[in-house]
Structure formats: C-alpha cells, structure tokens
Design a protein around this motif. Sequence first.
Motif, PDB file in Angstrom:
ATOM      1  N   PHE A   1      34.585  74.094  54.355  1.00 36.53           N
ATOM      2  CA  PHE A   1      33.695  74.923  55.173  1.00 36.53           C
ATOM      3  C   PHE A   1      32.735  75.811  54.379  1.00 36.53           C
ATOM      4  O   PHE A   1      31.702  76.222  54.911  1.00 36.53           O
ATOM      5  CB  PHE A   1      34.520  75.805  56.105  1.00 36.53           C
ATOM      6  N   PHE A   2      33.064  76.097  53.112  1.00 34.67           N
ATOM      7  CA  PHE A   2      32.247  77.082  52.409  1.00 34.67           C
ATOM      8  C   PHE A   2      31.784  76.664  51.008  1.00 34.67           C
ATOM      9  O   PHE A   2      30.675  77.009  50.601  1.00 34.67           O
ATOM     10  CB  PHE A   2      33.004  78.416  52.294  1.00 34.67           C
ATOM     11  N   LEU A   3      32.599  75.967  50.254  1.00 33.23           N
ATOM     12  CA  LEU A   3      32.304  75.739  48.841  1.00 33.23           C
ATOM     13  C   LEU A   3      31.648  74.401  48.558  1.00 33.23           C
ATOM     14  O   LEU A   3      30.977  74.249  47.527  1.00 33.23           O
ATOM     15  CB  LEU A   3      33.602  75.862  48.021  1.00 33.23           C
ATOM     16  N   CYS A   4      31.832  73.426  49.436  1.00 26.79           N
ATOM     17  CA  CYS A   4      31.222  72.110  49.230  1.00 26.79           C
ATOM     18  C   CYS A   4      29.702  72.231  49.266  1.00 26.79           C
ATOM     19  O   CYS A   4      29.151  72.965  50.103  1.00 26.79           O
ATOM     20  CB  CYS A   4      31.692  71.157  50.329  1.00 26.79           C
ATOM     21  N   PRO A   5      28.969  71.545  48.384  1.00 28.52           N
ATOM     22  CA  PRO A   5      27.496  71.614  48.395  1.00 28.52           C
ATOM     23  C   PRO A   5      26.893  71.265  49.745  1.00 28.52           C
ATOM     24  O   PRO A   5      25.879  71.840  50.146  1.00 28.52           O
ATOM     25  CB  PRO A   5      27.091  70.595  47.314  1.00 28.52           C
ATOM     26  N   PHE A   6      27.508  70.317  50.464  1.00 27.40           N
ATOM     27  CA  PHE A   6      27.021  69.934  51.790  1.00 27.40           C
ATOM     28  C   PHE A   6      27.105  71.120  52.740  1.00 27.40           C
ATOM     29  O   PHE A   6      26.133  71.458  53.430  1.00 27.40           O
ATOM     30  CB  PHE A   6      27.868  68.764  52.316  1.00 27.40           C
ATOM     31  N   SER A   7      28.261  71.780  52.781  1.00 27.12           N
ATOM     32  CA  SER A   7      28.449  72.932  53.667  1.00 27.12           C
ATOM     33  C   SER A   7      27.567  74.097  53.254  1.00 27.12           C
ATOM     34  O   SER A   7      26.994  74.803  54.095  1.00 27.12           O
ATOM     35  CB  SER A   7      29.918  73.368  53.655  1.00 27.12           C
ATOM     36  N   ARG A   8      27.432  74.317  51.951  1.00 28.64           N
ATOM     37  CA  ARG A   8      26.605  75.420  51.458  1.00 28.64           C
ATOM     38  C   ARG A   8      25.152  75.238  51.861  1.00 28.64           C
ATOM     39  O   ARG A   8      24.451  76.217  52.133  1.00 28.64           O
ATOM     40  CB  ARG A   8      26.741  75.532  49.945  1.00 28.64           C
ATOM     41  N   GLU A   9      24.688  73.995  51.925  1.00 24.89           N
ATOM     42  CA  GLU A   9      23.311  73.737  52.365  1.00 24.89           C
ATOM     43  C   GLU A   9      23.130  74.134  53.827  1.00 24.89           C
ATOM     44  O   GLU A   9      22.107  74.722  54.205  1.00 24.89           O
ATOM     45  CB  GLU A   9      22.976  72.256  52.179  1.00 24.89           C
ATOM     46  N   ILE A  10      24.115  73.842  54.666  1.00 25.17           N
ATOM     47  CA  ILE A  10      24.058  74.246  56.077  1.00 25.17           C
ATOM     48  C   ILE A  10      24.014  75.768  56.193  1.00 25.17           C
ATOM     49  O   ILE A  10      23.200  76.329  56.938  1.00 25.17           O
ATOM     50  CB  ILE A  10      25.265  73.692  56.855  1.00 25.17           C
ATOM     51  N   TRP A  11      24.903  76.447  55.466  1.00 33.17           N
ATOM     52  CA  TRP A  11      24.927  77.908  55.525  1.00 33.17           C
ATOM     53  C   TRP A  11      23.620  78.513  55.000  1.00 33.17           C
ATOM     54  O   TRP A  11      23.132  79.510  55.541  1.00 33.17           O
ATOM     55  CB  TRP A  11      26.117  78.451  54.729  1.00 33.17           C
ATOM     56  N   HIS A  12      23.067  77.896  53.957  1.00 34.71           N
ATOM     57  CA  HIS A  12      21.794  78.388  53.429  1.00 34.71           C
ATOM     58  C   HIS A  12      20.709  78.321  54.500  1.00 34.71           C
ATOM     59  O   HIS A  12      19.919  79.264  54.658  1.00 34.71           O
ATOM     60  CB  HIS A  12      21.371  77.560  52.213  1.00 34.71           C
ATOM     61  N   ARG A  13      20.656  77.238  55.278  1.00 36.62           N
ATOM     62  CA  ARG A  13      19.671  77.110  56.355  1.00 36.62           C
ATOM     63  C   ARG A  13      19.897  78.184  57.426  1.00 36.62           C
ATOM     64  O   ARG A  13      18.944  78.715  57.996  1.00 36.62           O
ATOM     65  CB  ARG A  13      19.756  75.709  56.982  1.00 36.62           C
ATOM     66  N   TRP A  14      21.176  78.476  57.712  1.00 40.47           N
ATOM     67  CA  TRP A  14      21.491  79.482  58.721  1.00 40.47           C
ATOM     68  C   TRP A  14      20.989  80.866  58.297  1.00 40.47           C
ATOM     69  O   TRP A  14      20.307  81.540  59.052  1.00 40.47           O
ATOM     70  CB  TRP A  14      23.000  79.502  58.960  1.00 40.47           C
ATOM     71  N   TRP A  15      21.330  81.269  57.089  1.00 37.18           N
ATOM     72  CA  TRP A  15      20.908  82.602  56.633  1.00 37.18           C
ATOM     73  C   TRP A  15      19.389  82.658  56.466  1.00 37.18           C
ATOM     74  O   TRP A  15      18.767  83.695  56.735  1.00 37.18           O
ATOM     75  CB  TRP A  15      21.601  82.952  55.321  1.00 37.18           C
ATOM     76  N   GLU A  16      18.790  81.572  56.058  1.00 40.52           N
ATOM     77  CA  GLU A  16      17.335  81.528  55.918  1.00 40.52           C
ATOM     78  C   GLU A  16      16.664  81.703  57.286  1.00 40.52           C
ATOM     79  O   GLU A  16      15.626  82.369  57.399  1.00 40.52           O
ATOM     80  CB  GLU A  16      16.914  80.204  55.280  1.00 40.52           C
ATOM     81  N   ALA A  17      17.242  81.091  58.330  1.00 38.06           N
ATOM     82  CA  ALA A  17      16.680  81.235  59.678  1.00 38.06           C
ATOM     83  C   ALA A  17      16.694  82.694  60.133  1.00 38.06           C
ATOM     84  O   ALA A  17      15.814  83.142  60.871  1.00 38.06           O
ATOM     85  CB  ALA A  17      17.459  80.369  60.666  1.00 38.06           C
ATOM     86  N   TRP A  18      17.695  83.442  59.673  1.00 43.06           N
ATOM     87  CA  TRP A  18      17.825  84.849  60.052  1.00 43.06           C
ATOM     88  C   TRP A  18      17.111  85.781  59.078  1.00 43.06           C
ATOM     89  O   TRP A  18      17.183  87.008  59.228  1.00 43.06           O
ATOM     90  CB  TRP A  18      19.288  85.235  60.151  1.00 43.06           C
ATOM     91  N   CYS A  19      16.462  85.194  58.061  1.00 42.09           N
ATOM     92  CA  CYS A  19      15.768  85.986  57.032  1.00 42.09           C
ATOM     93  C   CYS A  19      16.749  86.916  56.331  1.00 42.09           C
ATOM     94  O   CYS A  19      16.432  88.085  56.035  1.00 42.09           O
ATOM     95  CB  CYS A  19      14.620  86.789  57.650  1.00 42.09           C
ATOM     96  N   GLN A  20      17.966  86.403  56.081  1.00 42.93           N
ATOM     97  CA  GLN A  20      19.018  87.188  55.453  1.00 42.93           C
ATOM     98  C   GLN A  20      19.482  86.516  54.168  1.00 42.93           C
ATOM     99  O   GLN A  20      19.348  85.306  53.992  1.00 42.93           O
ATOM    100  CB  GLN A  20      20.227  87.313  56.402  1.00 42.93           C
ATOM    101  N   GLY A  21      20.042  87.324  53.266  1.00 41.32           N
ATOM    102  CA  GLY A  21      20.664  86.760  52.086  1.00 41.32           C
ATOM    103  C   GLY A  21      21.973  86.085  52.442  1.00 41.32           C
ATOM    104  O   GLY A  21      22.633  86.446  53.423  1.00 41.32           O
ATOM    105  N   CYS A  22      22.365  85.092  51.660  1.00 45.99           N
ATOM    106  CA  CYS A  22      23.575  84.333  51.956  1.00 45.99           C
ATOM    107  C   CYS A  22      24.826  85.178  51.780  1.00 45.99           C
ATOM    108  O   CYS A  22      24.907  86.034  50.895  1.00 45.99           O
ATOM    109  CB  CYS A  22      23.673  83.110  51.036  1.00 45.99           C
ATOM    110  N   ILE A  23      25.815  84.939  52.641  1.00 47.83           N
ATOM    111  CA  ILE A  23      27.154  85.490  52.464  1.00 47.83           C
ATOM    112  C   ILE A  23      27.971  84.443  51.720  1.00 47.83           C
ATOM    113  O   ILE A  23      28.162  83.329  52.206  1.00 47.83           O
ATOM    114  CB  ILE A  23      27.810  85.807  53.826  1.00 47.83           C
ATOM    115  N   HIS A  24      28.416  84.777  50.539  1.00 51.55           N
ATOM    116  CA  HIS A  24      29.157  83.811  49.720  1.00 51.55           C
ATOM    117  C   HIS A  24      30.655  83.991  49.952  1.00 51.55           C
ATOM    118  O   HIS A  24      31.380  84.553  49.124  1.00 51.55           O
ATOM    119  CB  HIS A  24      28.802  83.993  48.238  1.00 51.55           C
ATOM    120  N   ALA A  25      31.110  83.527  51.094  1.00 48.35           N
ATOM    121  CA  ALA A  25      32.523  83.647  51.450  1.00 48.35           C
ATOM    122  C   ALA A  25      33.312  82.477  50.879  1.00 48.35           C
ATOM    123  O   ALA A  25      32.773  81.387  50.655  1.00 48.35           O
ATOM    124  CB  ALA A  25      32.675  83.695  52.961  1.00 48.35           C
TER     125      ALA A  25
END
Length: 325
Positions: free
Chosen positions: A19-43
């Motif tokens: 859910f968090f560390l795989c490059p595939f999942s990280r790309e999804i999370w990056h798109r989410w935070w980018e949509a909100w104009c926020q920095g990524c949460i590295h959980a």
Amino acid sequence: MRFSGTFCMHNEECVSHLFFLCPFSREIWHRWWEAWCQGCIHATSLIDFWESLGRPPAKTSFLQAAWLVGPIFILWNLWLERNHRIFCGSKLGSSQVWKLILNRLQEMIYAKCDMSTYIDPGDQAIVRNLNLGDSCKGCSLRKRPSHGKQRVSRDGRWSPPPMGILKINTDGSSRGNPGHAGIGAIGRSDDGGAVFLLSVYKGQHSNNLMEALAIKVVIERGCSLGWRKIICESDSQIVVDMLNNQKLEDVSWQLASLARQTLSLCRYLDSVSFHYIPREWNRVADCLAKWASENVGRWDINSRDELPFEYCEIIDQMLLEDKSM
C-alpha cells in the motif's frame, strides 16, 4: 512461504509494501497529493498514514468529504488491482488505476454530496484536479435541474434488460457548455455483454444538444443492428422528459429537430422507452462521452477495438463490475 510484490515483483509483499512502499503504489499516492497541491505523506503503515493525514486543506464541503474518503478509495483499488493481477491476469498501469479511482470518487461525491454548494476560490484547482466539476466563472458548480417528476434512488448500478431487449446507456459532454463536446454510448444485451459502444467528438456544442444527439445516434445504431426492442437510459432528465412528453414548443429548434428525428426512428421499433437515471448508474457512457470531449479532433470511436489500450482496460473493468452486481 514468501511472496514477491504483486506490482513490482522485487520485494517481499506485506501490507506496508503493497500500500505504501511499492513504486506502483507510491505513484498513485504522488498523484493524490499532487491533486491536492500538498506535499507527500511518506507513511510506512496504515497507522502512520491516518495519524499523519491531518485536516482537509480545503474549505468546500464536498472536498472535505473527498479528502477523508479518497485514501480509502486508493487503498481499496490497490487491493482490487492486486487481486485482479493474481486471479484474472489484469495488467493495469498506475495511470489507469488512478483514472478508476477518480471515476469512483466522483460517483460517490455526486451521489452523497450537495454539488451546488459554494466553492471557495482557493479550492478551484483541487476541483479541476479531481475531475469533480468544471471550474466556472462563479464560485459554485452548476446544480442539476430537479423537476420532481421522477424520483430515483441514487443507490444502485446498471441492471440488465429482459431477454431479447437491447439496453443502451447514453451521455453527452460539453467542456464549457458550449465548448468542445462529444457523445458516448454503450449497448448491452441481457447477459451484460457489450453489443456496441461509441465515443465521438462533435465539435463545439452545448451539453443538452449532445445528450439529445447521443440518443438519436444510438437509436439509429440499434435499428441498423436489427434490434426491435430498445430501452434507452440517459442521465439528462431534460432530454428524457422532452422525448417522453413530446412537448417541443419550449425548446431550441436544434433540440426540437433532434427530438423529431429520434421519435421518427422509433416508429420502426416494436417497443422503445426512455428513462432518466442518475449519473453514477451511467458511468460507462459518462466516461465515453468525457473522453470524446477531451480528445479534440479526430476522435471517432465506434467499437471497443478502436479504443486505445488503456481506455479498453478501464471500460472492461467497469463492464465486469456491472455484470457482477
């Protein structure tokens, strides 16, 4: 027994990696935070994530809801894609999974939230990034007209037609209203299988005109394929009421002309009916219409095989989900 990661095939699969560390999942999370104009949460775990989420960075009420439920949609769709890869041979890319997440988030927000609410000027970019509505000159989304004639529960999905009847879902899209516009539709038989689909760019037109044109085109298509009984569903109550009531005096001449052509075609059928449904029941046609209005130029799709690969994967996924409901 240890299993390698389903998405990257390199690291041992565990909850944190999936859910968090795989490059595939990280790309999804990056798109989410980018949509909100926020920095990524590295959980690195679910607990870390929820503790770090914080308050919604938006003042608009439906965006506050999206902030809370969006991460759940991401986790759920990562889990679904993981299982589809293992059991069904799915190979969706991160951009395709992201599109599915946005579509499902949009369905939920439109179904459960008041989309006519005031939009804070500072939230306009987030609304655009999440595809939750066109940013207009005012500070609110256009409210869907309510006629009170047809009360429809919004909790539901596409349902198959009776045997021997073709059910067609149609939609029209105009980016700007009027603006770059297109139509989308899919016809399905009683087993849920696609009989035809279309997604066609139509130039610069209004949304209502595209809704009416889509219905006229699919009635033509159904007749040409030899179907004698058709159910047509649309999320435009204005156009559905116009065709059912056949009162054309108070509409534009373009809409009246399309309505007359459609009703004339109906004379060649044994039975035909027009029904209004909420947008979230109409998601396949909605996607096809939006893609048509977004792909300005020679976008003229008349079969599944003509769709780009990534679009095919999304449509196939939606059709599979509709059939399983």
